[in-house]
Enzyme design. Structure first.
Site, short mmCIF file in Angstrom:
data_model
loop_
_atom_site.label_atom_id
_atom_site.label_comp_id
_atom_site.label_asym_id
_atom_site.label_seq_id
_atom_site.Cartn_x
_atom_site.Cartn_y
_atom_site.Cartn_z
N CYS A 183 -30.34 46.82 -21.99
CA CYS A 183 -30.88 45.55 -21.62
C CYS A 183 -30.88 45.36 -20.14
CB CYS A 183 -29.71 44.42 -22.27
SG CYS A 183 -30.17 42.78 -21.39
N CYS A 218 -28.68 42.97 -18.57
CA CYS A 218 -27.43 43.54 -18.33
C CYS A 218 -27.26 44.38 -17.05
CB CYS A 218 -26.90 44.25 -19.45
SG CYS A 218 -26.42 42.82 -20.70
N HIS A 223 -23.67 39.18 -22.71
CA HIS A 223 -24.96 39.53 -23.34
C HIS A 223 -24.83 38.61 -24.54
CE1 HIS A 223 -28.55 41.49 -24.42
NE2 HIS A 223 -28.18 41.42 -25.72
N ASN A 232 -37.18 30.63 -23.55
CA ASN A 232 -38.08 31.00 -24.60
C ASN A 232 -37.10 31.92 -25.69
OD1 ASN A 232 -40.63 30.29 -23.22
ND2 ASN A 232 -40.27 32.24 -22.00
N HIS A 290 -32.20 38.91 -23.75
CA HIS A 290 -30.82 38.42 -23.10
C HIS A 290 -31.07 36.87 -22.45
CE1 HIS A 290 -27.29 39.57 -20.26
NE2 HIS A 290 -27.50 38.04 -20.14
N HIS A 344 -31.62 33.43 -20.98
CA HIS A 344 -32.12 33.24 -19.76
C HIS A 344 -32.80 31.76 -19.68
CE1 HIS A 344 -35.34 35.74 -21.22
NE2 HIS A 344 -36.26 34.87 -20.49
N HIS A 403 -35.50 29.95 -17.42
CA HIS A 403 -36.42 29.90 -16.08
C HIS A 403 -36.20 28.56 -15.43
CE1 HIS A 403 -39.14 33.04 -17.87
NE2 HIS A 403 -38.60 32.72 -18.77
#
Ligand code: DGP
Length: 114
Positions: free
Chosen positions: A4, A7, A46, A87, A98, A100, A102
């Site tokens: 990842c 990660c 993760h 997303n 992973h 996240h 924005h």
């Protein structure tokens, strides 16, 4: 997670332009910024996407959202406004599996989301 990208950023194998970190999250500048300010905030644990959140892991999302206002202030976009996006999966346009968020700002963003 071994393969990842995020990660690897979290454990220092891949460098990043860090904006904020604590024991649970890391925020860093997106490598392909879509706005003058484009930062990603990710959990250090993760988790594949928001679709993988559940009763026991959703506290990390609450923690992330508790930190976003301070990060936005530091980035100078708290007053002008900004957008937070996550997303999910193929149709959602998620490239990195992973979780996240924005943080986009620094200009007037397009109104279309779809
Ligand atoms: P998404 O499409 O929501 O999965 O967005 C993934 C974002 O991650 C995309 O805007 C580009 C960014 N990104 C991918 N690889 C790297 C990297 O190695 N470093 C940084 N800083 N950002 C990355």
């Amino acid at each position: 997670m071994k393969d990842c990208i995020f990660c690897k950023i979290i454990n220092g194998e891949i460098p990043c332009s860090m904006v904020y970190q604590d024991e649970r999250v890391l925020a860093f500048r997106d490598i392909n910024p879509l706005a003058p300010v484009h930062v990603l905030i990710v959990p250090k644990q993760h988790i594949e996407s928001a679709q993988a959140l559940n009763e026991s892991t959703s506290q990390i999302a609450a923690h992330i959202f508790s930190k976003i206002p301070g990060i936005a202030k530091e980035l100078g976009i708290a007053e002008s406004g900004y957008r937070v996006i996550t997303n999910i999966g193929k149709d959602g346009g998620q490239a990195v599996p992973h979780l996240h968020f924005h943080i986009l700002g620094g200009r007037k963003l397009e109104t279309a989301l779809g």
